[in-house]
Design an enzyme around this catalytic site. Structure first.
Site, PDB file in Angstrom:
ATOM      1  NE  ARG A  42      -3.636   0.195   2.702  1.00  0.00           N
ATOM      2  CZ  ARG A  42      -4.303  -0.091   3.810  1.00  0.00           C
ATOM      3  NH1 ARG A  42      -4.028   0.549   4.928  1.00  0.00           N
ATOM      4  NH2 ARG A  42      -5.231  -1.030   3.797  1.00  0.00           N
ATOM      5  CB  SER A 111     -12.278  -2.623   1.670  1.00  0.00           C
ATOM      6  OG  SER A 111     -10.873  -2.677   1.579  1.00  0.00           O
ATOM      7  CE  LYS A 138      -8.350   1.192   5.410  1.00  0.00           C
ATOM      8  NZ  LYS A 138      -8.377   1.707   4.009  1.00  0.00           N
TER       9      LYS A 138
END
Length: 210
Positions: A42, A111, A138
């Site tokens: 990521r 997701s 998050k």
């Protein structure tokens, strides 16, 4: 890149999924030695050249350990990055569009954060379910708790990985809720001994137990 049938076999057997930035080889080697089955790179704010360079390094190491390598959010770069697939979020693009971009041989993950999203997830090869617990990775997204994991265990039509704030102190709760596997970030990236941490996560989750 592994062929699709082999990739799906690895996916179904996977229990520990690592999500991380472009960390050094020694870290990744240790995590893979510890039992990580899937690695997702990521790099949200990186340029294309940087992503491709890091991805090829990750792809080589994952292949050497028989692990899957997934690229986050960039289906347009998956082929060049030699990745086994891509992972997209609810707001990134449709799964069908991601699959069209990466090709039929590669995997697409999605997701999910609610029962409705889990129910609708019939096109991806796997889903992430979370964030189970609050996590700084998050920000602004509320934790869904283990109840959503229980729902996924009963209703998900593809393999799923519980994700979000999971570590050795709470992984047993996630396992007891019926998680197919777990995905982690800080539990490994912030560990001074990632190989040992991975083994502990797998042991605490009693991975493979009946």
């Amino acid at each position: 890149m592994q062929d699709r049938s082999r990739a799906l076999e690895r996916l179904r057997a996977a229990r520990l999924y690592l999500v991380c930035e472009a960390l050094p080889d020694p870290f990744l080697e240790a995590a893979l030695h510890g039992g990580v089955d899937i690695v997702q790179l990521r790099m949200k704010d990186a340029g294309e050249d940087e992503i491709v360079a890091a991805s090829r390094r990750f792809a080589r190491l994952c292949a050497a350990h028989g692990a899957l390598f997934i690229l986050n959010d960039r289906p347009d770069l998956v082929v060049e990055c030699e990745a086994d697939g891509v992972h997209v979020g609810q707001d990134d693009m449709l799964v069908a569009a991601a699959r069209a971009a990466v090709g039929a041989e590669r995997l697409v993950g999605l997701s999910t954060h609610s029962r409705e999203q889990i129910d609708a997830a019939i096109e991806p090869d796997y889903i992430g379910v979370g964030p189970v617990f609050a996590t700084p990775t998050k920000p602004g997204r509320a934790a869904v708790g283990v109840e959503l994991v229980r729902y996924a265990a009963s209703h998900a039509r593809v393999p799923f990985f519980a994700i979000g704030g999971i570590d050795v102190d709470n992984v047993e709760q996630v396992r007891e809720a019926g998680a197919y596997g777990v995905a982690v970030v800080r539990a490994l990236t912030e560990s001074a001994q990632p190989e040992r941490a991975a083994r502990r996560l797998l042991g605490e989750a009693r991975v493979g137990a009946a």
